[in-house]
Design a protein around this motif. Structure first.
Motif, short mmCIF file in Angstrom:
data_model
loop_
_atom_site.label_atom_id
_atom_site.label_comp_id
_atom_site.label_asym_id
_atom_site.label_seq_id
_atom_site.Cartn_x
_atom_site.Cartn_y
_atom_site.Cartn_z
N SER A 162 0.85 -1.20 0.00
CA SER A 162 0.00 0.00 0.00
C SER A 162 0.88 1.25 0.00
N ASP A 163 0.22 2.40 -0.20
CA ASP A 163 0.95 3.66 -0.12
C ASP A 163 1.54 3.85 1.28
N LEU A 164 2.71 4.45 1.33
CA LEU A 164 3.35 4.74 2.61
C LEU A 164 2.70 5.97 3.24
N CYS A 165 2.85 6.11 4.54
CA CYS A 165 2.30 7.29 5.23
C CYS A 165 3.44 8.28 5.46
N LEU A 166 3.29 9.46 4.92
CA LEU A 166 4.38 10.43 4.91
C LEU A 166 4.56 11.13 6.25
N TYR A 167 5.78 11.37 6.59
CA TYR A 167 6.12 12.21 7.74
C TYR A 167 6.03 13.66 7.28
N ASP A 168 5.26 14.46 7.98
CA ASP A 168 5.08 15.87 7.60
C ASP A 168 6.06 16.73 8.41
N ARG A 169 7.07 17.21 7.73
CA ARG A 169 8.14 17.97 8.44
C ARG A 169 7.63 19.29 9.00
N THR A 193 4.55 19.87 10.40
CA THR A 193 3.65 19.78 11.57
C THR A 193 4.04 18.71 12.59
N MET A 194 4.87 17.76 12.21
CA MET A 194 5.14 16.64 13.14
C MET A 194 6.43 16.85 13.92
N GLN A 195 6.41 16.39 15.15
CA GLN A 195 7.59 16.44 16.01
C GLN A 195 8.33 15.12 15.88
N LYS A 196 9.65 15.16 15.94
CA LYS A 196 10.37 13.87 15.95
C LYS A 196 11.17 13.73 17.22
N ASP A 197 11.41 12.48 17.59
CA ASP A 197 12.20 12.17 18.77
C ASP A 197 13.62 12.71 18.57
N SER A 198 14.26 13.15 19.65
CA SER A 198 15.58 13.77 19.52
C SER A 198 16.66 12.78 19.07
N ILE A 199 16.37 11.46 19.12
CA ILE A 199 17.40 10.50 18.64
C ILE A 199 17.55 10.57 17.12
#
Ligand SMILES: [Fe+2]
Length: 342
Positions: A158-165, A167-173
């Protein structure tokens, strides 16, 4: 003297018969000379498994894709490898035709017929009968049975789900840009229903060891790139399928990421699931992503993987060997460690 020679030949044949050697690797650009393929040929393993990105096609033009296969076919190191071992293959995105492509890629049938022709698939192969290129092999030797299961991670995905740079927060690692987040929809699939049904039948067969070849990584932790972690419900389904079918001896091999590492998944009610990633026959990457399941590696230089299966001592020695013939990763696993406690 004659007797001695006969004994020597007999003993070396016996040792060979008690060992099965399967080399594997991925990510080999056809513009490169690919000396790693020569190195593998020198070892004369029983099999070599291409885990995908076997060429960098990246085109919707079938003539261009065919030309790139022809380029690999005329590479002397590839020809040498082919003369020394049996070459098996599955694909990943770049030889499927497009970066990170899945089931909506419109040229998949053209890519499939070029793939099967290049790897000289026998005309009576089931691969011509069903969609996709998943397949399996059974190797019987010295009274033991080893199953090779080659998955198709592209045709049904299926289509992948995109990370939205934005609006989304990412873990500091994560010190780099993420591409994808795990998809939560129950209709998201990696293998597709038909391939899942087939896999279920495969795991019901009796085997001492089962090598599952997945072009993308299975055993690592989420890293924001493309892998089984994009579809957590599919990863769970694989784990539950192994548990439900009580399939002993599963060991994953994977590619795609341009470095090597050994991951170990420790789960309740299941023996350790290892995933040995060998990716970088010619390609490399400048960093390895965080992976809490990594127990060896990463190896950032070009390399290949080698499974030495000792049929008499019932051990699986899994290795990564670099371009200098140095063993960089080694894990010696007794088969009994890959068993359910019945
Ligand atoms: Fe890939």
């Amino acid at each position: 003297m004659k007797n001695f020679l006969f004994l020597f030949c007999f003993l070396s044949f016996s040792v060979q018969a008690q060992n099965l050697r399967i080399a594997f690797g991925s990510c080999a650009h056809q513009d490169q000379s690919l000396p790693i393929l020569k190195q593998i040929g020198d070892l004369q393993p029983d099999y070599f498994i291409y885990l995908g990105d076997n060429i960098y096609g990246d085109t919707r033009d079938s003539a261009v894709l065919a030309g790139k296969y022809a380029q690999l076919g005329s590479n002397p190191n590839y020809q040498y490898l082919k003369s020394k071992t049996k070459v098996l293959a599955t694909w990943d995105d770049h030889d499927y035709g497009e970066n990170d492509a899945g089931k909506y890629y419109p040229m998949q049938n053209v890519s499939k017929s070029l793939f099967l022709r290049f790897f000289e698939e026998p005309l009576n192969s089931p691969r011509f009968e069903h969609p996709g290129i998943y397949t399996s092999y059974e190797i019987k030797r010295a009274g033991k049975k080893v199953q090779l299961i080659l998955l198709d991670m592209r045709t049904f995905r299926s289509d992948l789900c995109l990370y939205d740079r934005q609006t989304m927060q990412k873990d500091s690692i994560f010190f780099y840009d993420l591409d994808y987040i795990p998809c939560s929809g129950s209709d998201s699939t990696f293998l597709g229903e038909q391939q899942w049904k087939w896999l279920e039948q495969q795991l019901q067969k009796k085997a001492d060891l089962r090598i599952i070849a997945s072009s993308t990584q299975f055993g690592h932790s989420y890293n924001g790139y493309e892998s089984w972690n994009n579809f957590p419900s599919e990863k769970d389904r694989m784990i539950h399928l192994i548990q439900k079918s009580r399939a002993n001896g599963v060991f994953f091999i994977s590619g795609d990421v341009h470095y090597a590492e050994l991951s170990e998944l420790k789960l309740d009610g299941l023996y350790p699931l290892y995933d040995l990633t060998a990716s970088g026959i010619s390609q490399s990457w400048h960093f390895a992503t965080p992976n809490v399941n990594r127990i060896q590696g990463p190896v950032m230089e070009n390399h290949f993987g080698l499974l030495t299966i000792d049929l008499r001592k019932k051990r699986l020695i899994s290795s990564i060997i670099d371009g200098q013939n140095t063993e960089r990763i080694r894990r010696d696993i007794p088969w009994k460690d890959l068993r359910f406690n019945d």
